[in-house]
Design an enzyme around this catalytic site. Structure first.
Site, PDB file in Angstrom:
ATOM      1  N   ASP A  61      33.877  32.906  32.713  1.00  0.00           N
ATOM      2  CA  ASP A  61      33.803  32.590  34.134  1.00  0.00           C
ATOM      3  C   ASP A  61      35.225  32.357  34.608  1.00  0.00           C
ATOM      4  O   ASP A  61      35.853  31.355  34.236  1.00  0.00           O
ATOM      5  CB  ASP A  61      32.944  31.345  34.359  1.00  0.00           C
ATOM      6  CG  ASP A  61      32.697  31.050  35.841  1.00  0.00           C
ATOM      7  OD1 ASP A  61      33.462  31.572  36.688  1.00  0.00           O
ATOM      8  OD2 ASP A  61      31.752  30.302  36.149  1.00  0.00           O
ATOM      9  N   ASN A  89      39.047  42.180  37.718  1.00  0.00           N
ATOM     10  CA  ASN A  89      38.048  42.775  38.601  1.00  0.00           C
ATOM     11  C   ASN A  89      37.059  41.748  39.137  1.00  0.00           C
ATOM     12  O   ASN A  89      36.517  41.922  40.231  1.00  0.00           O
ATOM     13  CB  ASN A  89      37.291  43.866  37.846  1.00  0.00           C
ATOM     14  CG  ASN A  89      36.094  44.370  38.612  1.00  0.00           C
ATOM     15  OD1 ASN A  89      36.229  45.048  39.634  1.00  0.00           O
ATOM     16  ND2 ASN A  89      34.897  44.022  38.147  1.00  0.00           N
ATOM     17  N   TYR A 155      37.334  36.183  52.457  1.00  0.00           N
ATOM     18  CA  TYR A 155      37.467  37.236  51.448  1.00  0.00           C
ATOM     19  C   TYR A 155      38.745  38.032  51.678  1.00  0.00           C
ATOM     20  O   TYR A 155      39.522  38.275  50.745  1.00  0.00           O
ATOM     21  CB  TYR A 155      36.249  38.155  51.495  1.00  0.00           C
ATOM     22  CG  TYR A 155      36.336  39.350  50.575  1.00  0.00           C
ATOM     23  CD1 TYR A 155      36.174  39.203  49.202  1.00  0.00           C
ATOM     24  CD2 TYR A 155      36.579  40.623  51.078  1.00  0.00           C
ATOM     25  CE1 TYR A 155      36.252  40.302  48.352  1.00  0.00           C
ATOM     26  CE2 TYR A 155      36.658  41.723  50.240  1.00  0.00           C
ATOM     27  CZ  TYR A 155      36.486  41.557  48.877  1.00  0.00           C
ATOM     28  OH  TYR A 155      36.577  42.642  48.033  1.00  0.00           O
ATOM     29  N   ALA A 157      41.427  37.110  53.179  1.00  0.00           N
ATOM     30  CA  ALA A 157      42.587  36.269  52.870  1.00  0.00           C
ATOM     31  C   ALA A 157      42.808  36.180  51.365  1.00  0.00           C
ATOM     32  O   ALA A 157      43.954  36.208  50.883  1.00  0.00           O
ATOM     33  CB  ALA A 157      42.388  34.877  53.460  1.00  0.00           C
ATOM     34  N   LYS A 159      42.047  38.422  49.148  1.00  0.00           N
ATOM     35  CA  LYS A 159      42.568  39.702  48.661  1.00  0.00           C
ATOM     36  C   LYS A 159      44.021  39.908  49.099  1.00  0.00           C
ATOM     37  O   LYS A 159      44.824  40.476  48.356  1.00  0.00           O
ATOM     38  CB  LYS A 159      41.677  40.844  49.136  1.00  0.00           C
ATOM     39  CG  LYS A 159      40.300  40.852  48.477  1.00  0.00           C
ATOM     40  CD  LYS A 159      40.410  40.887  46.959  1.00  0.00           C
ATOM     41  CE  LYS A 159      39.065  40.960  46.274  1.00  0.00           C
ATOM     42  NZ  LYS A 159      39.176  41.022  44.796  1.00  0.00           N
TER      43      LYS A 159
END
Length: 291
Positions: A61, A89, A155, A157, A159
């Site tokens: 995790d 990923n 999301y 931000a 990335k």
């Protein structure tokens, strides 16, 4: 394939989506994979008939504390004694209006998508630096160039943050012979990518209509994306190995994937340049007057 040419890949988030396709593509090319996911049983069900002599499954995790991630990476290194390629990923997308999600939504989003990348990469880097060889892959998103698409701001931000980290890593790791690749995919037909409901920590009724419209747009896209994730991951393997369609190409820091991603990135760059041109005369006239 000779052992000297056989790469050892560690890939996070492999029970579905890009990660699942990447494992299949890497194995098909004769390399070895340490595939990780939060749920080991789900991972076993995902690859029931895979080539187990070249595949190891590891529970990980990426949102766990750095110390836990480091221990998992020690386990991963014990599989074949080295890791040539680490692919960050694992990730997910919080759907929230910024005011409604607040700092709590930001923290949960960044814990996985940003700190997970840092902790996994940093846990592998001492090994790669010692060998003076390795490849770090960061799966980002074209969403970093489209943060105006609500309710995916957190999301986007996250990335944008890993894109910046990737560029910094590239500079810091170049002296050690370690390559970095930032991948920015557009819309691809992967499982459950739009399955998360809206996150609301502080309900603001004024956003109800806009939030509903945004969620409806994402729901309408699900299952209709033009991007083929298997083709994308096959190309990624080509790039990392310098083979196939990528043979003879110069190593790219960025790998933007998909026609939609190309259009969005170019449109954002064009808008930025247009704004800079329009304001350059004023915005550059802010230096100390010459004495």
């Amino acid at each position: 394939m000779g052992a000297q040419h056989q790469k050892i890949w560690l890939i996070t988030g492999t029970s579905s989506g890009f990660g699942k396709r990447l494992v299949v593509s890497v194995l098909a090319r004769g390399d070895c994979v340490i595939a990780t996911a939060r749920n080991l049983e789900k991972l076993r069900a995902t690859f029931p008939a895979a080539e187990r002599s070249r595949l190891r499954l590891l529970e990980l995790d990426v949102s766990d504390p750095a110390e836990t991630v480091q221990q998992r990476m020690k386990e991963a290194l014990s599989c074949w004694g080295r890791i040539d390629v680490v692919v960050n990923n694992a990730g997910y997308g919080v759907k929230a209006v910024l005011e409604e999600g607040g700092s709590l939504a930001a923290l949960t989003q960044f814990q996985t998508n940003v700190l997970g990348v840092l902790n996994v990469t940093n846990a592998v880097l001492p090994h790669m630096r010692e060998r003076r060889s390795g490849t770090v892959v960061i799966i980002g998103s074209r969403s970093a160039w489209r943060p105006e698409v609500s309710p995916a701001g957190f999301y986007a931000a996250s990335k944008a943050a890993v894109h910046a980290l990737g560029e910094t890593y590239a500079s810091e790791l170049r002296p050690f012979g370690i390559r970095v690749l930032v991948v920015a995919p557009g819309a691809f037909r992967t499982e459950g990518v739009h399955a998360y409901p809206a996150t609301i920590h502080t309900h603001v009724p004024a956003y109800d209509a806009a939030r509903a419209a945004g969620m409806a747009r994402f729901a309408a896209l699900a299952g209709r994306e033009k991007g083929d994730p298997a083709k994308a991951m096959a190309l990624l393997v080509d790039v990392v190995k310098g083979e196939g369609r990528a043979a003879g190409r110069e190593w790219p820091l960025w790998l933007v994937l998909g026609r939609d991603a190309y259009a969005d990135v170019r449109a954002k760059c064009s808008r930025l340049l247009k704004t800079m041109d329009a304001w350059e005369d004023l915005a550059t006239d802010v230096e100390f007057d010459e004495l």
